[in-house]
Design a protein around this motif. Sequence first.
Motif, PDB file in Angstrom:
ATOM      1  N   ALA A  84       0.937  -1.269   0.212  1.00 49.31           N
ATOM      2  CA  ALA A  84      -0.069   0.034  -0.148  1.00 49.31           C
ATOM      3  C   ALA A  84       0.789   1.245   0.090  1.00 49.31           C
ATOM      4  CB  ALA A  84      -1.055   0.051   1.179  1.00 49.31           C
ATOM      5  N   ALA A  85       2.039   1.101   0.840  1.00 52.20           N
ATOM      6  CA  ALA A  85       2.833   2.432   0.919  1.00 52.20           C
ATOM      7  C   ALA A  85       3.499   2.625  -0.477  1.00 52.20           C
ATOM      8  CB  ALA A  85       3.835   2.203   1.876  1.00 52.20           C
ATOM      9  N   GLU A  86       4.010   1.728  -1.378  1.00 52.74           N
ATOM     10  CA  GLU A  86       4.714   1.683  -2.335  1.00 52.74           C
ATOM     11  C   GLU A  86       3.759   2.388  -3.393  1.00 52.74           C
ATOM     12  OE1 GLU A  86       7.249  -1.189  -3.708  1.00 52.74           O
ATOM     13  OE2 GLU A  86       8.354  -1.229  -1.858  1.00 52.74           O
ATOM     14  N   ALA A  87       2.335   1.782  -3.332  1.00 53.68           N
ATOM     15  CA  ALA A  87       1.209   2.069  -4.536  1.00 53.68           C
ATOM     16  C   ALA A  87       1.199   3.612  -4.201  1.00 53.68           C
ATOM     17  CB  ALA A  87       0.122   1.546  -4.367  1.00 53.68           C
ATOM     18  N   ILE A  88       0.899   3.965  -2.814  1.00 56.27           N
ATOM     19  CA  ILE A  88       0.615   5.556  -2.514  1.00 56.27           C
ATOM     20  C   ILE A  88       1.916   6.280  -3.214  1.00 56.27           C
ATOM     21  CG2 ILE A  88       0.508   7.058  -0.805  1.00 56.27           C
ATOM     22  CD1 ILE A  88      -1.269   4.532   0.641  1.00 56.27           C
ATOM     23  N   GLY A  89       3.013   5.717  -2.842  1.00 57.13           N
ATOM     24  CA  GLY A  89       4.370   6.483  -3.485  1.00 57.13           C
ATOM     25  C   GLY A  89       4.331   6.990  -4.811  1.00 57.13           C
ATOM     26  N   VAL A  90       3.891   5.916  -5.473  1.00 54.70           N
ATOM     27  CA  VAL A  90       3.670   6.596  -7.130  1.00 54.70           C
ATOM     28  C   VAL A  90       2.874   7.602  -7.253  1.00 54.70           C
ATOM     29  CG1 VAL A  90       3.027   5.327  -9.298  1.00 54.70           C
ATOM     30  CG2 VAL A  90       4.138   3.976  -7.518  1.00 54.70           C
ATOM     31  N   THR A  91       1.858   7.696  -6.414  1.00 59.82           N
ATOM     32  CA  THR A  91       1.132   8.957  -6.620  1.00 59.82           C
ATOM     33  C   THR A  91       1.693  10.317  -6.144  1.00 59.82           C
ATOM     34  OG1 THR A  91       0.134   9.022  -4.378  1.00 59.82           O
ATOM     35  CG2 THR A  91      -1.009   7.769  -5.845  1.00 59.82           C
ATOM     36  N   PHE A  92       2.770  10.176  -5.495  1.00 58.39           N
ATOM     37  CA  PHE A  92       3.665  11.370  -5.338  1.00 58.39           C
ATOM     38  C   PHE A  92       4.195  11.811  -6.310  1.00 58.39           C
ATOM     39  CE2 PHE A  92       4.494  10.765  -0.432  1.00 58.39           C
ATOM     40  CZ  PHE A  92       3.203  10.245  -0.021  1.00 58.39           C
ATOM     41  N   LEU A  93       4.836  10.866  -7.252  1.00 56.21           N
ATOM     42  CA  LEU A  93       5.319  11.089  -8.468  1.00 56.21           C
ATOM     43  C   LEU A  93       4.405  11.497  -9.540  1.00 56.21           C
ATOM     44  CD1 LEU A  93       7.593  10.582 -10.737  1.00 56.21           C
ATOM     45  CD2 LEU A  93       6.795   8.436 -11.146  1.00 56.21           C
ATOM     46  N   MET A  94       3.292  11.317  -9.565  1.00 54.99           N
ATOM     47  CA  MET A  94       2.436  11.457 -10.742  1.00 54.99           C
ATOM     48  C   MET A  94       1.623  12.651 -10.279  1.00 54.99           C
ATOM     49  SD  MET A  94       3.307   9.329 -12.718  1.00 54.99           S
ATOM     50  CE  MET A  94       2.049   9.721 -14.064  1.00 54.99           C
ATOM     51  N   HIS A  95       1.314  12.942  -8.874  1.00 53.14           N
ATOM     52  CA  HIS A  95       0.585  14.020  -8.607  1.00 53.14           C
ATOM     53  C   HIS A  95       1.108  15.367  -7.948  1.00 53.14           C
ATOM     54  CE1 HIS A  95      -3.614  15.618  -8.554  1.00 53.14           C
ATOM     55  NE2 HIS A  95      -3.852  15.501  -7.339  1.00 53.14           N
ATOM     56  N   GLY A  96       2.122  14.913  -7.371  1.00 52.97           N
ATOM     57  CA  GLY A  96       2.837  16.068  -6.567  1.00 52.97           C
ATOM     58  C   GLY A  96       2.354  16.027  -5.135  1.00 52.97           C
ATOM     59  N   GLY A  97       2.230  17.499  -4.560  1.00 50.60           N
ATOM     60  CA  GLY A  97       2.229  17.751  -2.953  1.00 50.60           C
ATOM     61  C   GLY A  97       0.734  17.239  -2.741  1.00 50.60           C
ATOM     62  N   PRO A  98      -0.246  17.675  -3.453  1.00 48.98           N
ATOM     63  CA  PRO A  98      -1.632  16.985  -3.195  1.00 48.98           C
ATOM     64  C   PRO A  98      -1.788  15.672  -2.585  1.00 48.98           C
ATOM     65  CG  PRO A  98      -1.890  18.618  -4.763  1.00 48.98           C
ATOM     66  CD  PRO A  98      -0.489  18.203  -5.007  1.00 48.98           C
ATOM     67  N   ALA A  99      -0.813  14.564  -3.240  1.00 49.64           N
ATOM     68  CA  ALA A  99      -0.890  13.313  -3.084  1.00 49.64           C
ATOM     69  C   ALA A  99      -0.271  12.962  -1.798  1.00 49.64           C
ATOM     70  CB  ALA A  99      -0.053  12.768  -4.348  1.00 49.64           C
ATOM     71  N   THR A 100       0.594  13.754  -1.433  1.00 47.89           N
ATOM     72  CA  THR A 100       1.177  13.680  -0.082  1.00 47.89           C
ATOM     73  C   THR A 100       0.145  13.949   1.054  1.00 47.89           C
ATOM     74  OG1 THR A 100       2.039  15.971   0.315  1.00 47.89           O
ATOM     75  CG2 THR A 100       3.453  14.527  -0.735  1.00 47.89           C
ATOM     76  N   ILE A 101      -0.629  14.709   1.000  1.00 48.81           N
ATOM     77  CA  ILE A 101      -1.973  14.926   1.761  1.00 48.81           C
ATOM     78  C   ILE A 101      -2.960  13.746   1.867  1.00 48.81           C
ATOM     79  CG2 ILE A 101      -3.855  16.250   2.741  1.00 48.81           C
ATOM     80  CD1 ILE A 101      -0.902  17.376   3.067  1.00 48.81           C
ATOM     81  N   TYR A 102      -3.288  13.510   0.602  1.00 45.72           N
ATOM     82  CA  TYR A 102      -4.413  12.208   0.535  1.00 45.72           C
ATOM     83  C   TYR A 102      -3.646  10.919   0.518  1.00 45.72           C
ATOM     84  CZ  TYR A 102      -8.249  15.159  -0.409  1.00 45.72           C
ATOM     85  OH  TYR A 102      -9.194  16.154  -0.027  1.00 45.72           O
ATOM     86  N   GLY A 103      -2.473  10.815   0.046  1.00 46.22           N
ATOM     87  CA  GLY A 103      -1.686   9.608   0.474  1.00 46.22           C
ATOM     88  C   GLY A 103      -1.531   9.220   1.766  1.00 46.22           C
ATOM     89  N   ALA A 104      -1.253  10.264   2.591  1.00 47.93           N
ATOM     90  CA  ALA A 104      -1.059   9.949   4.020  1.00 47.93           C
ATOM     91  C   ALA A 104      -2.600   9.499   4.660  1.00 47.93           C
ATOM     92  CB  ALA A 104      -0.590  11.127   4.890  1.00 47.93           C
TER      93      ALA A 104
END
Length: 126
Positions: A84-104
């Motif tokens: 799950a953490a690695e899948a969420i990590g890919v969102t940081f690459l593809m979506h930037g800062g907002p993904a760090t919020i929703y990723g958490a």
Amino acid sequence: MSEHTHHHDVLNELRPQHRALRTMIPDVYRGFAELSNAALTSGALDKRIKELIALAIGVVAGCDGCIASHAQGAARAGASKEEAAEAIGVTFLMHGGPATIYGARAYDAFCEFADAETNTAAGSPR
């Protein structure tokens, strides 16, 4: 029930809202359910991976209901916290800062549901 049930609460809050709308447009909901089942059924990719993809899309879309639903689905399908953490990590690459919020939020949701699955498997009540 654990002290960390926020994402369970998100799903519980949405349930009556979906039920009310489903009574008005049952064919649309039935069609969506069929699409969802077809899309998430194991094939070349197993259900676990498909749920992780859906979880990642929920992060990018900023959709707490999607995050909760697919975090639960991924946990039930046997995904690990590391996956799950690695899948969420890919969102940081593809979506930037907002993904760090929703990723958490998504990782917290996944852990909540994964821990509930572990407790259920161990015979503890949710």
